[in-house]
Design a protein around this motif. Structure first.
Motif, PDB file in Angstrom:
ATOM      1  N   ALA A 154      -3.570   9.960  29.278  1.00  0.00           N
ATOM      2  CA  ALA A 154      -4.049   9.294  30.489  1.00  0.00           C
ATOM      3  C   ALA A 154      -5.566   9.359  30.582  1.00  0.00           C
ATOM      4  O   ALA A 154      -6.215   8.381  31.005  1.00  0.00           O
ATOM      5  N   ASN A 155      -6.154  10.477  30.195  1.00  0.00           N
ATOM      6  CA  ASN A 155      -7.606  10.606  30.263  1.00  0.00           C
ATOM      7  C   ASN A 155      -8.287   9.632  29.315  1.00  0.00           C
ATOM      8  O   ASN A 155      -9.239   8.938  29.693  1.00  0.00           O
ATOM      9  N   ALA A 156      -7.783   9.570  28.078  1.00  0.00           N
ATOM     10  CA  ALA A 156      -8.381   8.647  27.103  1.00  0.00           C
ATOM     11  C   ALA A 156      -8.219   7.200  27.553  1.00  0.00           C
ATOM     12  O   ALA A 156      -9.164   6.403  27.472  1.00  0.00           O
ATOM     13  N   LYS A 192      -5.094   7.965  40.159  1.00  0.00           N
ATOM     14  CA  LYS A 192      -6.462   7.892  40.685  1.00  0.00           C
ATOM     15  C   LYS A 192      -7.391   8.851  39.949  1.00  0.00           C
ATOM     16  O   LYS A 192      -8.545   8.524  39.669  1.00  0.00           O
ATOM     17  N   GLY A 193      -6.884  10.046  39.626  1.00  0.00           N
ATOM     18  CA  GLY A 193      -7.714  11.040  38.959  1.00  0.00           C
ATOM     19  C   GLY A 193      -8.186  10.625  37.580  1.00  0.00           C
ATOM     20  O   GLY A 193      -9.215  11.098  37.093  1.00  0.00           O
ATOM     21  N   TYR A 194      -7.434   9.752  36.947  1.00  0.00           N
ATOM     22  CA  TYR A 194      -7.802   9.311  35.598  1.00  0.00           C
ATOM     23  C   TYR A 194      -8.373   7.896  35.584  1.00  0.00           C
ATOM     24  O   TYR A 194      -8.561   7.314  34.514  1.00  0.00           O
ATOM     25  N   GLY A 195      -8.630   7.345  36.754  1.00  0.00           N
ATOM     26  CA  GLY A 195      -9.219   6.004  36.809  1.00  0.00           C
ATOM     27  C   GLY A 195      -8.217   4.895  36.582  1.00  0.00           C
ATOM     28  O   GLY A 195      -8.586   3.779  36.199  1.00  0.00           O
ATOM     29  N   TRP A 196      -6.933   5.178  36.798  1.00  0.00           N
ATOM     30  CA  TRP A 196      -5.892   4.173  36.641  1.00  0.00           C
ATOM     31  C   TRP A 196      -5.557   3.562  37.990  1.00  0.00           C
ATOM     32  O   TRP A 196      -5.855   4.125  39.049  1.00  0.00           O
ATOM     33  N   HIS A 197      -4.894   2.432  37.948  1.00  0.00           N
ATOM     34  CA  HIS A 197      -4.242   1.899  39.134  1.00  0.00           C
ATOM     35  C   HIS A 197      -2.842   2.507  39.174  1.00  0.00           C
ATOM     36  O   HIS A 197      -2.182   2.610  38.140  1.00  0.00           O
ATOM     37  N   GLY A 198      -2.378   2.909  40.345  1.00  0.00           N
ATOM     38  CA  GLY A 198      -1.052   3.502  40.467  1.00  0.00           C
ATOM     39  C   GLY A 198      -0.231   2.810  41.525  1.00  0.00           C
ATOM     40  O   GLY A 198      -0.751   2.370  42.556  1.00  0.00           O
ATOM     41  N   VAL A 199       1.077   2.702  41.269  1.00  0.00           N
ATOM     42  CA  VAL A 199       1.978   2.091  42.244  1.00  0.00           C
ATOM     43  C   VAL A 199       3.343   2.755  42.131  1.00  0.00           C
ATOM     44  O   VAL A 199       3.785   3.097  41.036  1.00  0.00           O
ATOM     45  N   GLN A 200       3.980   2.977  43.266  1.00  0.00           N
ATOM     46  CA  GLN A 200       5.331   3.548  43.303  1.00  0.00           C
ATOM     47  C   GLN A 200       6.302   2.472  43.773  1.00  0.00           C
ATOM     48  O   GLN A 200       5.993   1.708  44.694  1.00  0.00           O
ATOM     49  N   GLY A 225      -7.926  -2.390  32.788  1.00  0.00           N
ATOM     50  CA  GLY A 225      -7.499  -1.004  32.731  1.00  0.00           C
ATOM     51  C   GLY A 225      -6.013  -0.784  32.877  1.00  0.00           C
ATOM     52  O   GLY A 225      -5.241  -1.700  33.158  1.00  0.00           O
ATOM     53  N   PRO A 226      -5.620   0.475  32.668  1.00  0.00           N
ATOM     54  CA  PRO A 226      -4.187   0.833  32.663  1.00  0.00           C
ATOM     55  C   PRO A 226      -3.607   0.975  34.073  1.00  0.00           C
ATOM     56  O   PRO A 226      -4.343   1.053  35.063  1.00  0.00           O
ATOM     57  N   THR A 227      -2.274   1.013  34.111  1.00  0.00           N
ATOM     58  CA  THR A 227      -1.537   1.205  35.362  1.00  0.00           C
ATOM     59  C   THR A 227      -0.452   2.244  35.155  1.00  0.00           C
ATOM     60  O   THR A 227       0.214   2.255  34.110  1.00  0.00           O
ATOM     61  N   LEU A 228      -0.276   3.093  36.141  1.00  0.00           N
ATOM     62  CA  LEU A 228       0.850   4.032  36.160  1.00  0.00           C
ATOM     63  C   LEU A 228       1.841   3.547  37.210  1.00  0.00           C
ATOM     64  O   LEU A 228       1.495   3.428  38.390  1.00  0.00           O
TER      65      LEU A 228
END
Length: 315
Positions: A154-156, A192-200, A225-228
């Motif tokens: 996730a960091n990379a 958020k901590g890794y600069g991703w977009h997140g959605v549940q 960018g990535p998404t979780l």
């Protein structure tokens, strides 16, 4: 974007395939080392159908719905479990964690759960460097999401804005450990901590899962960018096939049974007028026929010979 009927069709196909595999296991024709996917179809099919054929998929160990949604041959999947030459690995694999179908972007699995997260970041980095436009989607359970490999990957991915989508299938159990006993905070908040977009999203509704996955894939393909995606889903069976589930109460299992994504989708399609009862029954009958034909074809395969032992050996 896939239609709702197509999403339902693939979920039913995956369910029929799994039922046929369980019959093969009962007949001692396939090993019983299987982790049933009932309950995960909404997450796996809804998300995977957001991908294009050339995109990459790193699946997890639960069920086969994501691999079926990616388009891998049903006969080849049976062949993998039967260990014969018709499998995707020509008999080298030993079941679900060893399916590999590179032509459809199915890159296989890590030897340990959670290891695929790093492989996914590598595949996404490759696509970015080659400017191929490919997106990588990586599935994992809530237990695998607590491995250190998650954070490295996730960091990379966040630092390099890789075209990557993580799908955390949170069914509330890491084998027999409740998520709240092993996890601080929520998975989606890690984005958020890794600069991703997140959605549940609720995994009972495959159509909602598909909508957020389509947005995530488009975000990745547009170099944003990535998404979780954390999918709150359920496990309708044990962790593995013979799991007695003594750690789950009757109330917990009964509650999960009310959240079957296939039942939910069928009811929604019928009540909304998107499909009649006859149309839904036709889809289900065609799925059973397709699976039966694939099973019969796979049973004709031969066990691999000794020549296969050195076919992929490099010296």
């Amino acid at each position: 974007m896939s239609s709702r009927l197509e999403i339902y069709r693939v979920m039913v196909l995956a369910q029929a395939w799994e039922q046929a595999l369980l019959r093969l296991i009962d007949e001692n024709l396939a090993p019983a080392s299987y982790h049933p996917g009932r309950g995960s179809e909404g997450s796996e099919v809804g998300a995977t159908l957001a991908l294009e054929d050339t995109d990459y998929l790193l699946y997890d160990h639960r069920g086969m719905a994501h691999i079926i949604a990616k388009g891998t041959s049903l006969t080849a999947l049976f062949g993998d479990f039967l260990g014969n030459e018709l499998g995707t690995t020509n008999g080298l694999g030993a079941g679900i964690v060893h399916v590999a179908d590179p032509e459809r972007g199915v890159l296989g699995q890590s030897g340990t759960l959670g290891g695929s997260q790093l492989i996914a970041s590598g595949a996404a980095l490759s696509a970015k460097l080659r400017k191929s436009g490919q997106v990588t989607m990586c599935f994992m359970g809530d237990g695998a999401a607590n491995r250190g490999t998650f954070h490295e990957a996730a960091n990379a991915a966040g630092a390099w804005k890789l075209p990557l989508v993580f799908v955390v299938q949170n069914n509330g159990w890491a084998v027999s450990t409740p998520t709240e006993h092993s996890t601080g905070g929520s998975f989606v908040d890690r984005a958020k901590g890794y600069g991703w977009h997140g959605v549940q999203v609720d995994g009972q509704n495959p159509f909602d899962v598909h909508d957020v996955a389509v947005e995530a894939v488009e975000r990745a393909r547009s170099n944003n960018g990535p998404t979780l995606i954390e999918v709150k889903t359920v496990r309708l069976t044990g962790h593995y096939l013979a799991d007695p589930q003594q750690y789950r109460s009757a109330e917990t299992k009964a509650d999960a049974s009310t959240k079957d994504p296939i039942v939910f989708a069928r009811k929604l399609l019928h009540e909304s007028g998107e499909a009649t009862e006859d149309e839904l029954e036709k889809i289900e009958a065609e799925a059973r026929t397709q699976v039966d034909n694939a099973r019969d074809e796979a049973l004709k395969g031969n066990q691999p010979g000794q020549d296969l032992l050195t076919r992929y050996t490099y010296v």
